[in-house]
Design a protein around this motif. Structure first.
Motif, PDB file in Angstrom:
ATOM      1  N   SER A 126       0.814  -1.219   0.000  1.00 55.92           N
ATOM      2  CA  SER A 126       0.000   0.000   0.000  1.00 55.92           C
ATOM      3  C   SER A 126       0.847   1.268   0.000  1.00 55.92           C
ATOM      4  CB  SER A 126      -0.972   0.006   1.192  1.00 55.92           C
ATOM      5  OG  SER A 126      -1.858  -1.090   1.119  1.00 55.92           O
ATOM      6  N   GLY A 127       1.977   1.202  -0.718  1.00 59.84           N
ATOM      7  CA  GLY A 127       2.840   2.363  -0.853  1.00 59.84           C
ATOM      8  C   GLY A 127       3.910   2.493   0.205  1.00 59.84           C
ATOM      9  N   ALA A 128       3.903   1.623   1.229  1.00 56.08           N
ATOM     10  CA  ALA A 128       4.855   1.762   2.329  1.00 56.08           C
ATOM     11  C   ALA A 128       6.244   1.235   2.001  1.00 56.08           C
ATOM     12  CB  ALA A 128       4.323   1.046   3.568  1.00 56.08           C
ATOM     13  N   SER A 129       6.363   0.350   1.009  1.00 60.72           N
ATOM     14  CA  SER A 129       7.657  -0.287   0.740  1.00 60.72           C
ATOM     15  C   SER A 129       8.417   0.350  -0.415  1.00 60.72           C
ATOM     16  CB  SER A 129       7.455  -1.780   0.456  1.00 60.72           C
ATOM     17  OG  SER A 129       6.772  -1.965  -0.774  1.00 60.72           O
ATOM     18  N   ALA A 130       7.824   1.332  -1.087  1.00 61.46           N
ATOM     19  CA  ALA A 130       8.480   1.944  -2.245  1.00 61.46           C
ATOM     20  C   ALA A 130       8.074   3.413  -2.355  1.00 61.46           C
ATOM     21  CB  ALA A 130       8.113   1.198  -3.520  1.00 61.46           C
ATOM     22  N   ALA A 131       8.826   4.163  -3.150  1.00 67.71           N
ATOM     23  CA  ALA A 131       8.549   5.588  -3.339  1.00 67.71           C
ATOM     24  C   ALA A 131       7.417   5.787  -4.339  1.00 67.71           C
ATOM     25  CB  ALA A 131       9.808   6.294  -3.843  1.00 67.71           C
ATOM     26  N   LYS A 143      -0.736  -7.441  -2.261  1.00 68.90           N
ATOM     27  CA  LYS A 143      -0.088  -6.174  -1.915  1.00 68.90           C
ATOM     28  C   LYS A 143       1.405  -6.333  -1.639  1.00 68.90           C
ATOM     29  CE  LYS A 143      -4.318  -4.468   0.317  1.00 68.90           C
ATOM     30  NZ  LYS A 143      -4.669  -3.478  -0.720  1.00 68.90           N
ATOM     31  N   GLY A 144       1.882  -7.557  -1.702  1.00 66.14           N
ATOM     32  CA  GLY A 144       3.270  -7.847  -1.341  1.00 66.14           C
ATOM     33  C   GLY A 144       3.300  -8.744  -0.127  1.00 66.14           C
ATOM     34  N   GLY A 145       4.149  -9.776  -0.198  1.00 66.14           N
ATOM     35  CA  GLY A 145       4.271 -10.698   0.917  1.00 66.14           C
ATOM     36  C   GLY A 145       5.313 -10.240   1.923  1.00 66.14           C
ATOM     37  N   TYR A 201      14.118  -0.105  -1.416  1.00 66.40           N
ATOM     38  CA  TYR A 201      12.746  -0.038  -1.921  1.00 66.40           C
ATOM     39  C   TYR A 201      12.354  -1.430  -2.414  1.00 66.40           C
ATOM     40  CZ  TYR A 201      14.068   4.854  -1.855  1.00 66.40           C
ATOM     41  OH  TYR A 201      14.517   6.098  -1.458  1.00 66.40           O
ATOM     42  N   ALA A 202      11.186  -1.915  -2.008  1.00 64.91           N
ATOM     43  CA  ALA A 202      10.800  -3.284  -2.353  1.00 64.91           C
ATOM     44  C   ALA A 202       9.446  -3.320  -3.035  1.00 64.91           C
ATOM     45  CB  ALA A 202      10.782  -4.164  -1.103  1.00 64.91           C
ATOM     46  N   LEU A 203       9.342  -4.221  -4.021  1.00 64.02           N
ATOM     47  CA  LEU A 203       8.129  -4.394  -4.814  1.00 64.02           C
ATOM     48  C   LEU A 203       7.892  -5.878  -5.030  1.00 64.02           C
ATOM     49  CD1 LEU A 203       9.515  -2.050  -7.544  1.00 64.02           C
ATOM     50  CD2 LEU A 203       7.557  -1.357  -6.155  1.00 64.02           C
ATOM     51  N   GLN A 204       6.653  -6.250  -5.158  1.00 64.75           N
ATOM     52  CA  GLN A 204       6.312  -7.610  -5.577  1.00 64.75           C
ATOM     53  C   GLN A 204       5.561  -7.550  -6.894  1.00 64.75           C
ATOM     54  OE1 GLN A 204       4.720 -10.638  -2.804  1.00 64.75           O
ATOM     55  NE2 GLN A 204       2.992 -10.875  -4.208  1.00 64.75           N
TER      56      GLN A 204
END
Length: 273
Positions: free
Chosen positions: A174-179, A204-206, A220-223
């Motif tokens: 929900s936007g917390a792991s990446a810019a 939303k990402g594991g 910065y992390a994305l799935q």
């Protein structure tokens, strides 16, 4: 820790790390003999994702790839066992059923708490120790690092989600792991692909995205969860040992590979400022 429990690592210098936690298919003999069937235990693997993203080495990305099947232990789950999707159907740290709800183990042979703890030590920790070490190494030579967690799933699994999943499912916690500007860049690329896509939808990402994505530290992390029809000739509906997994066809996967190449290039451009 024996070498056999280690993930496979391709070390690069670019500020991009690809994590492939669900491509493994190996199952230790003492576990496999308790399963309903070896095919069922491998049914929910992220089939051929390592081949789909093989171009990442040309970008000098670091790649961490799992050896063991997710049935042995799911490397993208919280090690505490806490659900990442409260109120929604999912599978656990050591799954006892498939995505479709089919039992993986013969009656009374499921792993107990002691076995889950032992599997965490032997199979889970080496993967996450490798991720931590590689992220730290990359942070020492780059100001920003993007961790890109690669996944796929069958397009229609009624137990997990209604209808047909979009082809591209980008998760950012929900936007917390990446810019926000990185998320917008990637969303624009996905929109331009002509394929269906969603950001922070059902997936939303594991744990990997949520745990390692710390923008305040420069990580910065994305799935990316891909619907299988985007890169293999998937038939929607129930699958069996006779028709699953579908063979990988690089020609059929070509358009999706082009989009993913653009996505990774955008990740690199962002990380390099």
């Amino acid at each position: 820790m024996s070498e056999a429990t280690n993930p496979v690592i391709r070390r690069g210098q670019a500020p991009l790390l690809l994590s492939l936690p669900h491509v493994g298919t190996a199952i230790p003999e003492d576990i496999e003999k308790r399963l309903v069937s070896p095919w069922l235990a491998r049914k929910d693997a992220d089939w051929w994702i390592d081949q789909l993203y093989d171009f990442a080495s040309e970008m000098d990305a670091t790649i961490v790839r799992a050896h063991w099947s997710r049935t042995v232990i799911d490397l993208n789950r919280d090690p505490s066992g806490v659900s990442l999707y409260p109120g929604q159907a999912t599978t656990g740290l050591c799954p006892v059923e498939t995505f479709d709800g089919e039992p993986l183990y013969r009656p009374s042979l499921e792993p107990d708490a002691d076995e889950i703890e032992a599997r965490t030590d032997v199979y889970y920790r080496p993967y996450h120790e490798a991720l931590t070490a590689e992220i730290s190494r990359l942070c020492n030579i780059n100001e920003r690092v993007v961790v890109y967690d690669c996944h796929s799933i069958r397009s229609a699994i009624p137990r997990l989600f209604a209808g047909k999943l979009p082809v591209f499912n980008l998760g950012t916690n929900s936007g917390a792991s990446a810019a926000s500007d990185l998320i917008k860049r990637l969303s624009d690329i996905l929109a331009g692909s002509g394929r269906s896509h969603v950001v922070d939808g059902r997936f939303k990402g594991g744990y990997i995205t949520r745990h390692y994505g710390q923008p305040e530290t420069g990580v910065y992390a994305l799935q990316m969860e891909l619907a299988c029809r985007g890169y293999i000739r998937e038939s929607l509906g129930p699958v069996s040992e006779a028709n699953w997994p579908v063979a990988f066809d690089p020609v059929f996967a070509g358009p999706t590979r082009l989009t993913l190449r653009a996505v990774l290039a955008a990740c690199l451009a962002f990380a390099r400022g």
